[in-house]
Design a protein around this motif. Sequence first.
Motif, short mmCIF file in Angstrom:
data_model
loop_
_atom_site.label_atom_id
_atom_site.label_comp_id
_atom_site.label_asym_id
_atom_site.label_seq_id
_atom_site.Cartn_x
_atom_site.Cartn_y
_atom_site.Cartn_z
N GLU A 1 -21.08 -29.72 19.19
CA GLU A 1 -20.00 -30.31 18.39
C GLU A 1 -19.66 -29.47 17.16
OE1 GLU A 1 -20.87 -35.06 18.83
OE2 GLU A 1 -22.32 -33.88 17.67
N ALA A 2 -20.27 -28.29 17.04
CA ALA A 2 -20.14 -27.50 15.82
C ALA A 2 -18.70 -27.23 15.41
CB ALA A 2 -20.90 -26.18 15.96
N ASP A 3 -17.81 -27.07 16.40
CA ASP A 3 -16.42 -26.76 16.08
C ASP A 3 -15.68 -27.94 15.44
OD1 ASP A 3 -16.42 -28.30 18.36
OD2 ASP A 3 -14.88 -27.13 19.39
N GLN A 4 -16.32 -29.11 15.42
CA GLN A 4 -15.70 -30.29 14.80
C GLN A 4 -16.11 -30.45 13.33
OE1 GLN A 4 -16.54 -33.79 17.19
NE2 GLN A 4 -16.59 -32.55 19.05
N ALA A 5 -16.97 -29.56 12.84
CA ALA A 5 -17.52 -29.72 11.50
C ALA A 5 -16.47 -29.53 10.41
CB ALA A 5 -18.66 -28.73 11.29
N ALA A 6 -16.52 -30.40 9.41
CA ALA A 6 -15.72 -30.20 8.21
C ALA A 6 -16.45 -29.28 7.25
CB ALA A 6 -15.43 -31.55 7.53
N VAL A 7 -17.78 -29.33 7.30
CA VAL A 7 -18.63 -28.50 6.44
C VAL A 7 -19.80 -28.00 7.29
CG1 VAL A 7 -20.12 -28.43 4.39
CG2 VAL A 7 -18.03 -29.83 4.38
N THR A 8 -20.16 -26.73 7.10
CA THR A 8 -21.33 -26.17 7.76
C THR A 8 -22.36 -25.79 6.71
OG1 THR A 8 -20.08 -25.31 9.64
CG2 THR A 8 -22.21 -24.30 9.21
N LEU A 9 -23.60 -26.27 6.90
CA LEU A 9 -24.71 -25.89 6.04
C LEU A 9 -25.44 -24.72 6.69
CD1 LEU A 9 -26.46 -29.23 4.96
CD2 LEU A 9 -24.74 -27.92 3.73
N ILE A 10 -25.68 -23.67 5.92
CA ILE A 10 -26.44 -22.52 6.42
C ILE A 10 -27.76 -22.48 5.66
CG2 ILE A 10 -26.49 -20.02 6.73
CD1 ILE A 10 -23.17 -21.61 6.11
N VAL A 11 -28.85 -22.72 6.37
CA VAL A 11 -30.17 -22.81 5.75
C VAL A 11 -30.93 -21.52 6.05
CG1 VAL A 11 -32.25 -24.22 5.52
CG2 VAL A 11 -30.10 -25.29 6.24
N VAL A 12 -31.27 -20.77 4.99
CA VAL A 12 -31.93 -19.47 5.16
C VAL A 12 -33.05 -19.32 4.12
CG1 VAL A 12 -29.85 -18.35 6.05
CG2 VAL A 12 -30.30 -18.33 3.59
N ASP A 13 -33.95 -18.39 4.40
CA ASP A 13 -34.94 -18.04 3.39
C ASP A 13 -34.28 -17.22 2.30
OD1 ASP A 13 -37.12 -19.35 4.53
OD2 ASP A 13 -37.55 -17.67 5.86
N THR A 14 -33.59 -16.17 2.71
CA THR A 14 -32.84 -15.34 1.78
C THR A 14 -31.70 -14.69 2.54
OG1 THR A 14 -33.05 -13.59 0.11
CG2 THR A 14 -34.28 -13.29 2.16
N LEU A 15 -30.68 -14.26 1.85
CA LEU A 15 -29.46 -13.80 2.51
C LEU A 15 -29.52 -12.29 2.74
CD1 LEU A 15 -26.84 -14.93 3.61
CD2 LEU A 15 -25.77 -14.46 1.41
N THR A 16 -30.26 -11.89 3.78
CA THR A 16 -30.34 -10.48 4.14
C THR A 16 -30.26 -10.35 5.65
OG1 THR A 16 -32.76 -10.62 4.22
CG2 THR A 16 -31.78 -9.87 2.15
N GLY A 17 -29.88 -9.15 6.11
CA GLY A 17 -29.91 -8.83 7.54
C GLY A 17 -29.23 -9.85 8.44
N PRO A 18 -29.98 -10.39 9.41
CA PRO A 18 -29.40 -11.34 10.37
C PRO A 18 -28.76 -12.56 9.72
CG PRO A 18 -31.57 -10.60 11.07
CD PRO A 18 -31.40 -10.08 9.68
N ALA A 19 -29.33 -13.01 8.59
CA ALA A 19 -28.76 -14.19 7.92
C ALA A 19 -27.35 -13.88 7.42
CB ALA A 19 -29.66 -14.62 6.76
N THR A 20 -27.14 -12.68 6.89
CA THR A 20 -25.81 -12.29 6.42
C THR A 20 -24.84 -12.18 7.60
OG1 THR A 20 -26.77 -11.08 4.56
CG2 THR A 20 -24.50 -10.55 5.15
N GLN A 21 -25.31 -11.61 8.71
CA GLN A 21 -24.46 -11.50 9.90
C GLN A 21 -24.07 -12.89 10.42
OE1 GLN A 21 -26.67 -9.13 12.69
NE2 GLN A 21 -26.72 -7.33 11.35
N ALA A 22 -25.02 -13.81 10.41
CA ALA A 22 -24.72 -15.17 10.84
C ALA A 22 -23.70 -15.82 9.93
CB ALA A 22 -26.01 -16.01 10.87
N LEU A 23 -23.83 -15.57 8.63
CA LEU A 23 -22.88 -16.14 7.67
C LEU A 23 -21.48 -15.60 7.92
CD1 LEU A 23 -22.51 -17.91 5.18
CD2 LEU A 23 -23.06 -15.93 3.76
N ARG A 24 -21.36 -14.31 8.16
CA ARG A 24 -20.04 -13.73 8.43
C ARG A 24 -19.45 -14.31 9.72
NH1 ARG A 24 -19.26 -9.74 4.80
NH2 ARG A 24 -21.08 -8.64 3.97
N ARG A 25 -20.29 -14.48 10.73
CA ARG A 25 -19.79 -15.07 11.99
C ARG A 25 -19.32 -16.50 11.77
NH1 ARG A 25 -22.05 -18.42 15.32
NH2 ARG A 25 -24.16 -18.11 14.51
#
Length: 206
Positions: free
Chosen positions: A36-60
């Motif tokens: 159902e992710a495409d129905q979200a009004a808000v997406t929470l991104i839970v990470v340890d720190t914003l580096t590498g794969p986490a940054t790529q996921a955020l951009r996606r």
Amino acid sequence: MQRVPVYVHATDPISWAGVTGQLAGHPEIRVLNEAEADQAAVTLIVVDTLTGPATQALRRLRREQNRLVLVPAAIDDAQLATAVECGVVGVVRRGEASGNRLVEVITSAARGEGSVPADLLGRLLNQMRRLQREVLDPRGLTLGGLSTREVDVLRLVADGFETREIAAKLSYSERTVKNVVHGMTTRLHLRNRAHAVAYALRHDLI
């Protein structure tokens, strides 16, 4: 009461369980599953720190979702700037992510409002001021990538003035005004003057 549909993206299942657990019992929030992710009004991104794969996921996720809230365990100044660049509108440190605080930031994001801890906001503003002063001002640019001359021209375009009138007001030749508009629309891949004005308004440049 209309519930805010929220999708939680986490880098590990324990973080996901912790955040969704904090949201449980809040009737104003509806946690979506992955299908159902495409129905979200808000997406929470839970990470340890914003580096590498986490940054790529955020951009996606930025390409797929409009309103992103970042929940990091830790974040430094460079990562904060990256988060803002990727369209994050809210930040909640993991250690401060109580259910009530998460709901507060989620509902603000759903209304189109930003929410960043005061100390992080102060650090971000200092970064932006330093960038403007040390890098952009010497080149006659703004944070949105427009020169001060381009901003002056766009303001008059937005007010409905024709090329001849803009040239007279700014003491430019008509050719200069046309060159300014052409250079800006080409560099930023904008279709026409109306698109350029929309871009400037969207980025709070005029």
